[in-house]
Each structure stands twice: as structure tokens, then as C-alpha cells.
Design an enzyme around this catalytic site. Structure first.
Site, PDB file in Angstrom:
ATOM      1  N   GLU A   1       0.833  -1.211   0.000  1.00 34.50           N
ATOM      2  CA  GLU A   1       0.000   0.000   0.000  1.00 34.50           C
ATOM      3  C   GLU A   1       0.869   1.264   0.000  1.00 34.50           C
ATOM      4  OE1 GLU A   1      -3.074  -0.187  -0.641  1.00 34.50           O
ATOM      5  OE2 GLU A   1      -3.212  -2.351  -0.366  1.00 34.50           O
TER       6      GLU A   1
ATOM      7  N   ASP B   1       3.657  -4.113  -5.827  1.00 34.00           N
ATOM      8  CA  ASP B   1       4.253  -5.390  -5.403  1.00 34.00           C
ATOM      9  C   ASP B   1       5.777  -5.304  -5.453  1.00 34.00           C
ATOM     10  OD1 ASP B   1       1.889  -6.618  -4.874  1.00 34.00           O
ATOM     11  OD2 ASP B   1       1.858  -7.898  -6.662  1.00 34.00           O
TER      12      ASP B   1
HETATM   13 ZN   LIG Z   1      -2.712  -2.616  -4.631  1.00 35.00          ZN
END
Ligand SMILES: [Zn+2]
Length: 411
Positions: free
Chosen positions: A278, A359
Site C-alpha cells: 500500500e 508489489d
Molecule cells: Zn494494490
């Protein structure tokens, strides 16, 4: 395109084509339900859990086929029986003012369609989600959510619609510029204050409690320069056992929201990995890019609307003789939907690119292994589809598939 009948047929054609495409994609996707699970994803489910996930997918598939077909038939009947002209005549009985008629018109259509879909959303929550152990919502929460949603739409949606109708009345050709401006200002405002103004209407949010988790999060956020007081926990467990986390706002209003269900399901390492993902969205400025893209798309939509809205044929196609803003808007929304299908494709593609970037950020700044294990757990607890059809992913997925994300993280 020079007589109302032709336009009427085009509208019906677009609605039918959209229904057929959605159905075909959905059936294609269902063909992949029984595909063997890719090796990388082995071990997520045991035998019994996998059977349960198969049942869940099939039940949802069947349910969405039924709902979509029902909605399609009702919409078609509404068009063929001149439903819009009928609602228009009711609205005009109660108001002589253009803005009043527009608000009544859309109000009636919204309430009617929401009531028609109510049994379906009840069934989805209290029968399907209940059966698979996801539902935590009570009937009381379900009803108050509905009422709050309606009131919010009445105030926000009604207010914006009234403004746009008014702009059209006073400026005609330039109304799209004013409408674009007001919607843009509103989107920025909502983006900034969503967590402070909208979320509290439906949920409780509290700052992270002291403890091992907070310590672990603190040391990671300090390392990457993100303030811990921007991290909140939300009571998602009020409605469902499904877990989630998201980033919202920007500038001083930025915050990360973790579901209490996520904190229950994952261990400390995995939660920090999700948080790192996030924070990745924030560091890579994804919120800002999404906002800019949506503002540009809104401007484009309003511009096209301004070219078509004055045309009497749009209203006549729906059985109303004199040109009116609200009837024109309905016809426009349908005529524009093939374009919005196309822009959705781009928006989804971009969103999937952003997910890879977030990611990669988590992988670089924290730990790929912990994120992989978090994603696997979340997939298992949400009974996720591990073998979606590639075309279905391209059209509808805002996130890469679990397989794609894990392969990327392992690279
Ligand atoms: Zn995401």
C-alpha cells in the site's frame, strides 16, 4: 442516424450486445473453473477447501447469469413499452421546473431499479455469502446501509445533477466546461476527504493499537519515511469475513486502511508486507495518476455529451417529442457505453500495472516471501478463483491474477 426509430434500434442493439458479451465472457470464465491449479499455487487449498471454492465460484456464476438476464429483460421491456416517456410524464405532473423534473425523473428511475434489484442483493448477502461463512451483516445493518446509501445519493448525486442541469440551462454549448470543472473539484474533494467524511457513515476507524504489530509497522514506516499516524484499522468484520487493505487520499490527507479481518488472518510479517504494498501505491503516486486520468476521461465524456445533447432525435428515440436534458442524458449514456467499455479496458490495464509496481516496491523495501504468503492466505480465505480465463482477466480484472503476482514477486 436521421430518424428516431434508427436511434432506438441502435440503443437496443448496444444494450443487447453488452449483455451478450458479458454473458459470453462469464461462460468462458466458468469453462476454466475445473482447470488444473498451476504448480506455483499448489497447497493454497486442501481437498475440502478446494471443493468448497469450486462450489462458491459455480454458485456465484449461476447467480450472476440469472441476475444479468433478469436485468436485461426488464431493461428491454422498459424500452419497448416507452418507460422513459411514462416516467417523464409522471415527473412533469409534479413539477414544471426543468431542474425539478430532471431530479424527479432520475429519482424515480433510481428508486424503482434499486427496489427491483433488492431481492437479488438480499439473496447474495444472506443466502450465498451466508452459506459459505462470509456474511457477518445483520438485517439491521443491511437496511441501514441501504437507507444511508439512498440519503447520500440524494444529497450528493441530486446536488451535482441539479447543478449540471442548471449549467445546461444557462450556458447550453459551454455547459460541458462548467460541468467538467464542478465534477473535477468534487472528485478531488472526495478523494481527499473520503476517509474522513464518507467512511465514518458506514464504519468505525481507529488508529493502530499498541503492541508487536504496531512496533513492526512503525520500524518499517520509519525506514521508508511514512508517518504511522496515517495508518488506521477499520471494522470490516461488521459485514464480512473477507479481508482487505487500501490506500486513500493524498498530501496531508493520505492514509492506509487495514481491515480488522486482515489483522486477524495474517501474521505480523505478512501484514507489514501488505502495508508495504500500500505504501508502494503512495510512493509511486498512483492515487494522483488515477485522479488525473479520471478527470481527463470526465472532460472527454462531457464534451461528447455537449455535442449530442441538443439533438431532438435522442429524446424522440425514447418516445418523448420535445428535446429534454434528462431524456437526452439517458440516450447518451447508452450511446456512449461502447466508448466507456473501451476506456475501462485501459483503466483496468493501468490498474494492473500499478499493482505490479506496488508489489515490486514491497519486494524491494520489505520481503517478497511475506507478501506471497499473505496473498495466498487472502486468496484462500476469500475462496478466490485460482484459474480465471485470460480474456476475462483482460476485460474485468483491476488486479493481476494471484499466479501472475506470485510469478512477478518470485522473479
Ligand atoms: Zn494494490
Amino acid at each position: 442516424m436521421n430518424n428516431p426509430q434508427t436511434i432506438f434500434l441502435i440503443l437496443i442493439g448496444i444494450i443487447t450486445l453488452k449483455f451478450l458479451l458479458d454473458t459470453v465472457f462469464s461462460i468462458l470464465n466458468a469453462q476454466y473453473f475445473n482447470k488444473p491449479i498451476p504448480e506455483v499455487l499448489n497447497g493454497i487449498y486442501n481437498e475440502a477447501e478446494y471443493l468448497k471454492s469450486q462450489k462458491y465460484k459455480k454458485e456465484n456464476h449461476r447467480f450472476s447469469l440469472i441476475t444479468n438476464t433478469f436485468t436485461f429483460v426488464i431493461t428491454l421491456l422498459f424500452f419497448l413499452l416507452d418507460g422513459f416517456a411514462f416516467v417523464d410524464s409522471i415527473a412533469k405532473k409534479f413539477s414544471t421546473n426543468t431542474i425539478g423534473v430532471t431530479l424527479l425523473f432520475f429519482g424515480i428511475i433510481f428508486i424503482a431499479s434499486d427496489l427491483i434489484s433488492l431481492p437479488f442483493s438480499y439473496y447474495k448477502t444472506f443466502v450465498i455469502e451466508e452459506k459459505f461463512g462470509f456474511n457477518k451483516s445483520t438485517l439491521k445493518t443491511f437496511i441501514t446501509d441501504k437507507i444511508k446509501g439512498w440519503l447520500m445519493l440524494l444529497v450528493i448525486g441530486g446536488g451535482l445533477l441539479a447543478l449540471i442541469t442548471w449549467f445546461y440551462q444557462i450556458t447550453t454549448t459551454n455547459f460541458w466546461l462548467f460541468s467538467w470543472a464542478i465534477i473535477s473539484v468534487f472528485s478531488i474533494f472526495i478523494n481527499l476527504f473520503y476517509s474522513k467524511l464518507i467512511v465514518p457513515i458506514f464504519n468505525k476507524q481507529i488508529p493502530l493499537e499498541d503492541g508487536e504489530l504496531k512496533k513492526a509497522i512503525q520500524s518499517f514506516s520509519e525506514k521508508v519515511g511514512f508517518k504511522i499516524n496515517n495508518i488506521y484499522v477499520i471494522d470490516g468484520s461488521k459485514r464480512s469475513t473477507k479481508a482487505n487493505a487500501y490506500f486513500s487520499g493524498f498530501g496531508s490527507q493520505k492514509r492506509i486502511t487495514l481491515y480488522d479481518t486482515l489483522i486477524n488472518d495474517l501474521d505480523t510479517n505478512e501484514i507489514v508486507a501488505v502495508l508495504a504494498h500500500e505504501i508502494g501505491h503512495y510512493k509511486k503516486k498512483h492515487i494522483i495518476y488515477n485522479l488525473i486520468l479520471s478527470i481527463l476521461l470526465t472532460g472527454f465524456t462531457f464534451y461528447i455529451l455537449s455535442l449530442l445533447i441538443g439533438n431532438t432525435l435522442l429524446s424522440q428515440a425514447l418516445g418523448v417529442q420535445e428535446a429534454s436534458f434528462h431524456i437526452g442524458l439517458i440516450a447518451f449514456t447508452i450511446l456512449y457505453s461502447p466508448i466507456s467499455e473501451f476506456t475501462n479496458l485501459i483503466v483496468n490495464k493501468l490498474s494492473r500495472i500499478f499493482e505490479y509496481q506496488a508489489d515490486n516496491y514491497a519486494k524491494k523495501q520489505y520481503n517478497a516471501k511475506a507478501l506471497i504468503s499473505a496473498l495466498k492466505k487472502l486468496a484462500k480465505n476469500n475462496l478466490s478463483n485460482l484459474t480465471p480465463h485470460p480474456l476475462y482477466v483482460k476485460f474485468y480484472y483491476s488486479h493481476p491474477t494471484l499466479l501472475q503476482r506470485i510469478l512477478n514477486l518470485k522473479k
